[in-house]
Enzyme design. Structure first.
Site, PDB file in Angstrom:
ATOM      1  N   GLY A   1     -43.667  25.311  22.061  1.00 42.62           N
ATOM      2  CA  GLY A   1     -44.481  25.423  23.269  1.00 42.62           C
ATOM      3  C   GLY A   1     -44.318  26.792  23.914  1.00 42.62           C
ATOM      4  O   GLY A   1     -43.742  27.711  23.325  1.00 42.62           O
TER       5      GLY A   1
ATOM      6  N   ASP B   1     -51.677  22.047  26.506  1.00 43.82           N
ATOM      7  CA  ASP B   1     -51.800  22.829  27.735  1.00 43.82           C
ATOM      8  C   ASP B   1     -51.440  24.301  27.525  1.00 43.82           C
ATOM      9  O   ASP B   1     -50.912  24.957  28.403  1.00 43.82           O
ATOM     10  CB  ASP B   1     -50.892  22.230  28.823  1.00 43.82           C
ATOM     11  CG  ASP B   1     -49.430  22.208  28.397  1.00 43.82           C
ATOM     12  OD1 ASP B   1     -49.158  22.427  27.201  1.00 43.82           O
ATOM     13  OD2 ASP B   1     -48.571  21.982  29.253  1.00 43.82           O
TER      14      ASP B   1
ATOM     15  N   ARG C   1     -44.788  22.842   6.208  1.00 46.02           N
ATOM     16  CA  ARG C   1     -45.231  22.804   4.810  1.00 46.02           C
ATOM     17  C   ARG C   1     -46.231  23.930   4.526  1.00 46.02           C
ATOM     18  O   ARG C   1     -46.150  24.630   3.511  1.00 46.02           O
ATOM     19  CB  ARG C   1     -45.856  21.431   4.552  1.00 46.02           C
ATOM     20  CG  ARG C   1     -46.535  21.277   3.212  1.00 46.02           C
ATOM     21  CD  ARG C   1     -47.076  19.852   3.128  1.00 46.02           C
ATOM     22  NE  ARG C   1     -47.833  19.602   1.927  1.00 46.02           N
ATOM     23  CZ  ARG C   1     -49.139  19.820   1.805  1.00 46.02           C
ATOM     24  NH1 ARG C   1     -49.827  20.332   2.819  1.00 46.02           N
ATOM     25  NH2 ARG C   1     -49.752  19.533   0.674  1.00 46.02           N
TER      26      ARG C   1
ATOM     27  N   ARG D   1     -48.355  -5.252  36.917  1.00 50.66           N
ATOM     28  CA  ARG D   1     -47.275  -4.939  35.971  1.00 50.66           C
ATOM     29  C   ARG D   1     -47.331  -3.451  35.642  1.00 50.66           C
ATOM     30  O   ARG D   1     -48.395  -2.833  35.705  1.00 50.66           O
ATOM     31  CB  ARG D   1     -47.448  -5.709  34.659  1.00 50.66           C
ATOM     32  CG  ARG D   1     -47.315  -7.220  34.774  1.00 50.66           C
ATOM     33  CD  ARG D   1     -45.866  -7.646  35.011  1.00 50.66           C
ATOM     34  NE  ARG D   1     -45.739  -9.101  34.993  1.00 50.66           N
ATOM     35  CZ  ARG D   1     -46.040  -9.912  35.996  1.00 50.66           C
ATOM     36  NH1 ARG D   1     -46.538  -9.420  37.126  1.00 50.66           N
ATOM     37  NH2 ARG D   1     -45.864 -11.209  35.876  1.00 50.66           N
TER      38      ARG D   1
ATOM     39  N   ARG E   1     -54.709  -9.423  35.258  1.00 54.02           N
ATOM     40  CA  ARG E   1     -53.682  -8.611  35.908  1.00 54.02           C
ATOM     41  C   ARG E   1     -54.108  -7.160  36.078  1.00 54.02           C
ATOM     42  O   ARG E   1     -54.909  -6.651  35.316  1.00 54.02           O
ATOM     43  CB  ARG E   1     -52.444  -8.592  35.013  1.00 54.02           C
ATOM     44  CG  ARG E   1     -51.452  -9.616  35.426  1.00 54.02           C
ATOM     45  CD  ARG E   1     -50.252  -9.611  34.519  1.00 54.02           C
ATOM     46  NE  ARG E   1     -49.449 -10.761  34.886  1.00 54.02           N
ATOM     47  CZ  ARG E   1     -48.694 -11.434  34.038  1.00 54.02           C
ATOM     48  NH1 ARG E   1     -48.622 -11.079  32.768  1.00 54.02           N
ATOM     49  NH2 ARG E   1     -48.002 -12.465  34.458  1.00 54.02           N
TER      50      ARG E   1
ATOM     51  N   GLY F   1     -39.866  21.053  22.737  1.00 51.93           N
ATOM     52  CA  GLY F   1     -40.261  19.652  22.570  1.00 51.93           C
ATOM     53  C   GLY F   1     -40.911  19.429  21.209  1.00 51.93           C
ATOM     54  O   GLY F   1     -41.690  20.261  20.763  1.00 51.93           O
TER      55      GLY F   1
ATOM     56  N   ARG G   1     -44.491  10.549  21.168  1.00 46.59           N
ATOM     57  CA  ARG G   1     -44.084  11.751  20.438  1.00 46.59           C
ATOM     58  C   ARG G   1     -43.906  11.489  18.951  1.00 46.59           C
ATOM     59  O   ARG G   1     -43.813  12.428  18.169  1.00 46.59           O
ATOM     60  CB  ARG G   1     -42.741  12.260  20.964  1.00 46.59           C
ATOM     61  CG  ARG G   1     -42.868  13.042  22.219  1.00 46.59           C
ATOM     62  CD  ARG G   1     -41.543  13.752  22.472  1.00 46.59           C
ATOM     63  NE  ARG G   1     -41.562  14.379  23.757  1.00 46.59           N
ATOM     64  CZ  ARG G   1     -42.093  15.571  23.988  1.00 46.59           C
ATOM     65  NH1 ARG G   1     -42.614  16.265  23.007  1.00 46.59           N
ATOM     66  NH2 ARG G   1     -42.085  16.086  25.194  1.00 46.59           N
TER      67      ARG G   1
HETATM   68  P1  ADP Z   1     -41.150  24.576  24.778  1.00 46.77           P
HETATM   69  O1  ADP Z   1     -41.266  25.565  23.674  1.00 46.77           O
HETATM   70  O2  ADP Z   1     -41.451  23.182  24.318  1.00 46.77           O
HETATM   71  O3  ADP Z   1     -41.928  25.008  26.004  1.00 46.77           O
HETATM   72  P2  ADP Z   1     -38.621  25.251  26.140  1.00 46.77           P
HETATM   73  O4  ADP Z   1     -39.296  25.707  27.383  1.00 46.77           O
HETATM   74  O5  ADP Z   1     -37.429  24.367  26.268  1.00 46.77           O
HETATM   75  O6  ADP Z   1     -39.600  24.495  25.145  1.00 46.77           O
HETATM   76  O7  ADP Z   1     -38.174  26.558  25.322  1.00 46.77           O
HETATM   77  C1  ADP Z   1     -37.517  26.467  24.089  1.00 46.77           C
HETATM   78  C2  ADP Z   1     -36.421  27.501  23.971  1.00 46.77           C
HETATM   79  O8  ADP Z   1     -36.970  28.821  24.033  1.00 46.77           O
HETATM   80  C3  ADP Z   1     -35.384  27.496  25.097  1.00 46.77           C
HETATM   81  O9  ADP Z   1     -34.385  26.520  24.911  1.00 46.77           O
HETATM   82  C4  ADP Z   1     -34.798  28.894  24.993  1.00 46.77           C
HETATM   83  O10 ADP Z   1     -33.805  28.957  23.978  1.00 46.77           O
HETATM   84  C5  ADP Z   1     -35.994  29.723  24.547  1.00 46.77           C
HETATM   85  N1  ADP Z   1     -36.538  30.468  25.694  1.00 46.77           N
HETATM   86  C6  ADP Z   1     -37.381  30.034  26.643  1.00 46.77           C
HETATM   87  N2  ADP Z   1     -37.638  30.996  27.568  1.00 46.77           N
HETATM   88  C7  ADP Z   1     -36.909  32.072  27.200  1.00 46.77           C
HETATM   89  C8  ADP Z   1     -36.715  33.392  27.720  1.00 46.77           C
HETATM   90  N3  ADP Z   1     -37.331  33.793  28.840  1.00 46.77           N
HETATM   91  N4  ADP Z   1     -35.897  34.211  27.052  1.00 46.77           N
HETATM   92  C9  ADP Z   1     -35.270  33.830  25.929  1.00 46.77           C
HETATM   93  N5  ADP Z   1     -35.406  32.605  25.391  1.00 46.77           N
HETATM   94  C10 ADP Z   1     -36.205  31.738  25.991  1.00 46.77           C
END
Ligand code: ADP
Length: 328
Positions: free
Chosen positions: A107, A135, A26, A252, A168, A16, A261
């Site tokens: 993340g 988080d 940068r 509403r 409201r 994300g 974002r």
């Molecule tokens: P975020 O980093 O925001 O939590 P995601 O959970 O979608 O996003 O993870 C991003 C990418 O990291 C995934 O699309 C995948 O390519 C890779 N990834 C996540 N978990 C694993 C895993 N257990 N093994 C290998 N690649 C992973």
């Protein structure tokens, strides 16, 4: 610690997106260049690593981006990276350029990927927490939270104006599938009457009673801030039940959605991103591997990647008490 010295590093944004990622890119590029490393930008996260979408970066490639939301390197989720063959392709693309260290801004999912990759191919990986949800265990802040929450606050302030004009009840849904920080902080700072978050079971009967009681004493303007991941089911669901049970209330719903974002990162996020990006490169140079850079009590802090997971922190009773007392 890793014994080999890094000479060429790659930086990518994954999962994300969050405002402030550019400021971090940068910082990574310029700190790397300062230390005479070659720096590569990997486009669309792990997908670009597999598809060989990798560009050499110089100081000018990151000029004029510190204030921009989104990520110039783009971000993606990659199914192929979940497979060994996919990760092997990614490794081959790094190897042919001699890339021997990675900074991953993303993340906990992205960190899990980095951990698996690094264990298989012996490339040191440093994670930087970039997520609006705040988080991740091992850091008091994550890049993007402050911007997202301030965007929510501005929007809710505007909604309060119109809610006030019409007496409201407004239900405002903010982001946060598993974490209620955006809801909690934006709700407290806009004087929301109720805040519903995933960390706590939503007592809908108590909410209805409180709204009825407020109606009786002519407190007609009420804002309820709901995190999208609230166990009762988000803004529309909360509104549906209130309409059903209190048909006289003028109600509403506003779902803030993806505006949270985007946008130019706040000062706090820019500074955080700059410090973290700098520290990520310093960590690679010091020979650290598979750690996430975080800030704890305003100091840099390193957490092993496998411990830098989504942390469902307990939101203390005191926070909820503050919400209740201040909104009466
Ligand atoms: P975020 O980093 O925001 O939590 P995601 O959970 O979608 O996003 O993870 C991003 C990418 O990291 C995934 O699309 C995948 O390519 C890779 N990834 C996540 N978990 C694993 C895993 N257990 N093994 C290998 N690649 C992973």
């Amino acid at each position: 610690m890793h014994s080999k010295k890094v000479t060429k590093i790659g930086v990518l944004t994954s999962g994300g997106d969050s405002p402030g990622m550019n400021a971090c890119i940068r910082a990574v590029v310029r700190t790397g260049l300062y230390h005479k490393l070659e720096v590569f930008g990997i486009v669309r996260g792990y997908s670009g690593m597999i598809d060989d979408d990798i560009q050499s970066m110089n100081s000018r490639s990151v000029a004029n981006i510190i204030q921009r939301g989104g990520t110039i390197l783009k971000t993606a989720r990659s199914k192929e990276f979940l497979t060994h063959e996919g990760r092997r392709k990614a490794y081959d693309n790094l190897k042919k350029r001699g890339i021997d260290g990675l900074v991953i801004i993303g993340g906990d999912g992205s960190f899990r990927g980095a951990q698996v990759f690094s264990n298989e191919f012996d490339i040191p990986c440093i994670g930087v927490p970039g997520t609006i949800d705040k988080d991740i265990a091992g850091s008091d802040f994550t890049i993007g939270f402050d911007t997202a929450v301030n965007t929510a606050v501005q929007a809710i302030d505007k909604i309060r104006d119109t809610a006030d004009a019409h007496d409201r009840l407004f239900i405002i849904e903010v982001m946060g599938r598993d974490a209620g920080y955006i809801a909690l902080h934006s709700g407290i700072s806009t004087g929301a009457e109720h805040i519903l978050i995933p960390e706590r079971r939503t007592d809908i009967e108590a909410l209805l009673r409180s709204l009825q009681e407020k109606e009786k004493r002519q407190k007609l303007v009420n804002l309820v801030v709901v995190a999208e991941g609230d166990d009762f089911g988000g803004g529309n669901e909360v509104s549906r039940i209130i309409k059903e049970r209190l048909p006289n209330v003028d109600i509403r719903v506003a779902i803030l959605g993806h505006i949270q974002r985007g946008g130019s990162p706040t000062c706090l996020d820019r500074v955080l991103a700059s410090r973290m990006g700098y520290s990520a490169v310093e960590a690679l140079i010091e020979g650290r591997h598979n750690v996430m850079v975080g800030i704890v009590n305003n100091r840099m802090h390193y957490t092993p990647l496998d411990k830098a997971v989504k942390a469902t922190q307990k939101i203390s009773e005191e926070w909820m008490k503050i919400v209740k007392i201040l909104a009466s």
